[in-house]
Design an enzyme around this catalytic site. Structure first.
Site, PDB file in Angstrom:
ATOM      1  N   GLU A 181      -5.458  -8.597   0.573  1.00  7.13           N
ATOM      2  CA  GLU A 181      -6.202  -8.214   1.780  1.00  7.13           C
ATOM      3  C   GLU A 181      -7.650  -7.948   1.389  1.00  7.13           C
ATOM      4  O   GLU A 181      -7.906  -7.376   0.325  1.00  7.13           O
ATOM      5  CB  GLU A 181      -5.654  -6.936   2.437  1.00  7.13           C
ATOM      6  CG  GLU A 181      -4.354  -7.114   3.174  1.00  7.13           C
ATOM      7  CD  GLU A 181      -3.901  -5.847   3.898  1.00  7.13           C
ATOM      8  OE1 GLU A 181      -4.778  -5.016   4.243  1.00  7.13           O
ATOM      9  OE2 GLU A 181      -2.688  -5.698   4.097  1.00  7.13           O
ATOM     10  N   GLU A 208       0.807  -1.233   0.000  1.00  9.54           N
ATOM     11  CA  GLU A 208       0.000   0.000   0.000  1.00  9.54           C
ATOM     12  C   GLU A 208       0.836   1.277   0.000  1.00  9.54           C
ATOM     13  O   GLU A 208       0.646   2.156   0.846  1.00  9.54           O
ATOM     14  CB  GLU A 208      -0.977  -0.009   1.177  1.00  9.54           C
ATOM     15  CG  GLU A 208      -2.004  -1.112   1.070  1.00  9.54           C
ATOM     16  CD  GLU A 208      -3.195  -0.946   2.025  1.00  9.54           C
ATOM     17  OE1 GLU A 208      -3.171  -0.025   2.846  1.00  9.54           O
ATOM     18  OE2 GLU A 208      -4.150  -1.738   1.909  1.00  9.54           O
TER      19      GLU A 208
HETATM   20  C1  BGP Z   1      -4.585  -1.970   5.152  1.00  5.41           C
HETATM   21  C2  BGP Z   1      -3.247  -2.363   5.693  1.00  5.41           C
HETATM   22  C3  BGP Z   1      -3.246  -3.342   6.811  1.00  5.41           C
HETATM   23  C4  BGP Z   1      -4.480  -3.328   7.645  1.00  5.41           C
HETATM   24  C5  BGP Z   1      -5.760  -3.103   6.904  1.00  5.41           C
HETATM   25  C6  BGP Z   1      -6.950  -2.841   7.784  1.00  5.41           C
HETATM   26  O1  BGP Z   1      -4.557  -0.629   4.777  1.00  5.41           O
HETATM   27  O2  BGP Z   1      -2.429  -2.891   4.677  1.00  5.41           O
HETATM   28  O3  BGP Z   1      -2.039  -3.266   7.495  1.00  5.41           O
HETATM   29  O4  BGP Z   1      -4.358  -2.937   8.919  1.00  5.41           O
HETATM   30  O5  BGP Z   1      -5.660  -2.037   6.004  1.00  5.41           O
HETATM   31  O6  BGP Z   1      -6.874  -1.536   8.274  1.00  5.41           O
HETATM   32  P1  BGP Z   1      -7.137  -1.147   9.761  1.00  5.41           P
HETATM   33  O7  BGP Z   1      -6.136  -1.899  10.576  1.00  5.41           O
HETATM   34  O8  BGP Z   1      -6.939   0.326   9.814  1.00  5.41           O
HETATM   35  O9  BGP Z   1      -8.527  -1.559  10.020  1.00  5.41           O
END
Ligand code: BGP
Length: 472
Positions: free
Chosen positions: A371, A166
């Site tokens: 993800e 990201e």
């Molecule tokens: C993405 C990232 C992750 C993760 C996920 C969920 O942006 O790659 O590391 O954490 O989002 O986000 P959050 O933890 O803010 O809910």
């Protein structure tokens, strides 16, 4: 298109799950690990846990991999902490850190789980940040040296590599996720110079991977959303294209085609934010080509033509998934067709199909979703976690992958976020995503016991049927 019959998931489809090092490992300063910008960042609100212990995966990785094996995972996407391998980013190699990932990878391979390794997931070594971080070209060299060490160490065991997780969210939402480090609120001109340096680092790492490991495959891993126009007004369509270029295509075009997307470049240069490009940079970008596109998908975004004043901005915005708006550029719009999760993220399974179709159409590279998932306040009641809302979310997204496969999109894997509960980027342990519950709270570590959620058993069955129990 509606199909009478759907194509099957490929027989070697990588049903997986994801984590990232700093969010799951803990042991933040053990066995020689150096601090990262995440360890030194102050981005968490009061009362939200830090990452020092996280889910203690560093000490419990064997037990966790055993659970992943029981879940039936074909692949596990995790990240390597740069600061475990090279504590200060570009100095001495830390053999204990190198050994940890050998143990983890060996454990996965012994269970028949394909390791998918992210080289850099938000956790830039703090020592590099102290010396200017991504503003300095020396950080590009440090990353390439780190990449070489990873390829040399693990190249005989790891087939799939992801470069930078990201990058687009680090550039657009660095403050919320805690990656800005020392530069804090650096002006956009500096941020887009850092962006350019990350592109160069990524391109060199991809080229190096192909040189050293001809059998391996490597790709970028941005966060991608489809951008919808608020209406069919041509001005709204233009605004959607513009924001798509700046949020998504800038990152994909650089990775895949080695060049700046013209709309994104126009956006940067009009504001005086265009990076300085030195002789030879374009050749470096051109030479680094990915074998696939990995992308993280949580939502879509809806935008309209700018009204030119603060009504362009959506005040509930501010993190990776909530469209923010930019005065004079595009107006953030709440999509009334979509429900939101407990954290205000719009839920759009069909948008995943749209996103896959668009990526396939534009780049024709194999796709993998690295993800996708639902953050929720899970509760442990009498030793069980009934997360039917998560099952519903995952089922509806996987159905759309199934449709996209029937559309002819080439996709080879799905790694929902997360394999096991871990610490959210800025909302602590209370915002959970895992198939496995970790028994701890923001301020109480308890035993950190692992408990299989209902979604664990559901995903297990789905994997073992290669997706055919999706719509029983
Ligand atoms: C993405 C990232 C992750 C993760 C996920 C969920 O942006 O790659 O590391 O954490 O989002 O986000 P959050 O933890 O803010 O809910």
């Amino acid at each position: 298109m509606k199909f009478k019959t759907l194509k099957d998931f490929p027989s070697d489809f990588l049903w997986g799950a994801s984590t990232s090092a700093y969010q799951v490992e803990g042991a933040w300063n053990e066995d020689g690990k150096g601090p990262s910008v995440i360890d030194t960042s102050m981005h968490r609100p009061e009362g939200v846990t830090d990452f020092t212990v996280a889910s203690d995966h560093y000490h419990r990785y064997a037990e966790d991999v055993e659970l992943f094996s029981e879940l039936g995972l074909k692949a596990y996407r995790f990240s390597i902490a740069w600061t475990r391998i090279i504590p200060d980013g570009d100095g001495q190699v830390n053999e204990a850190g190198v050994a940890f990932y050998h143990r983890l990878i060996d454990e996965l391979l012994a269970k028949g789980i394909e390791p998918i390794v992210t080289m850099y997931h938000f956790d830039l070594p703090a020592a590099l940040d102290d010396r200017g971080g991504w503003s300095e070209r020396s950080t590009i060299d440090a990353f390439v040296r780190y990449a070489r060490i990873l390829f040399d160490e693990y190249g005989s065991k790891v087939r799939y590599w992801l470069t930078i997780n990201e990058q687009n969210m680090m550039i657009l939402h660095g403050r919320a996720i805690g990656t800005t480090g020392r530069s804090g609120d650096a002006p956009e001109k500096v941020i887009y110079q850092q962006n350019h340096h990350m592109f160069l680092a990524q391109a060199r790492a991809m080229a190096l991977c192909h040189d050293l490991l001809p059998e391996a495959k490597i790709g970028p891993a941005p966060n991608i959303v489809s951008v919808y126009p608020a209406t069919c007004s041509p001005e709204d369509v233009i605004a959607a294209d513009d924001w798509d270029a700046v949020r998504n295509l800038l990152y994909l075009d650089l990775a895949v085609r080695g060049s700046y997307h013209p709309l994104a470049w126009g956006y940067l240069s009009e504001r005086g934010w265009e990076p300085e490009i030195l002789d030879g940079d374009l050749e470096v970008l051109e030479a680094g080509r990915p074998d696939f596109i990995a992308f993280n998908y949580y939502s879509t975004q809806t935008v309209g033509a700018s009204t030119g004043d603060s009504s362009d901005l959506q005040l509930r915005g501010g993190d990776q998934q909530i469209v923010r708006g930019e005065v004079g550029f595009y107006r953030a719009v709440k999509n009334e067709h979509l429900p939101t999760n407990a954290f205000g993220w719009e839920i759009d399974p069909v948008g995943l199909r749209t996103t896959m179709r668009r990526l396939w159409d534009r780049y024709r590279l194999p796709l993998i979703i690295t993800e996708n998932g639902l953050g929720a306040f899970d509760e442990l009641v009498d030793g069980r976690v009934h997360d039917d809302y998560r099952i519903d979310y995952l089922r509806r997204h996987i159905e759309q992958i199934h449709l996209a496969i029937s559309d002819g999109v080439g996709i080879f894997g799905y790694c929902p976020w997360t394999a096991i509960d871990l610490i959210s980027t800025h909302q602590g342990i209370s915002k959970r995503y895992g198939f496995v519950f970790v028994d701890r709270t923001e301020d109480e570590l308890r035993e950190l016991a692992r408990v299989k959620k209902d979604s664990f058993f559901w995903y297990q069955e789905l994997i073992s049927s290669n997706g055919s129990t999706l719509n029983p």
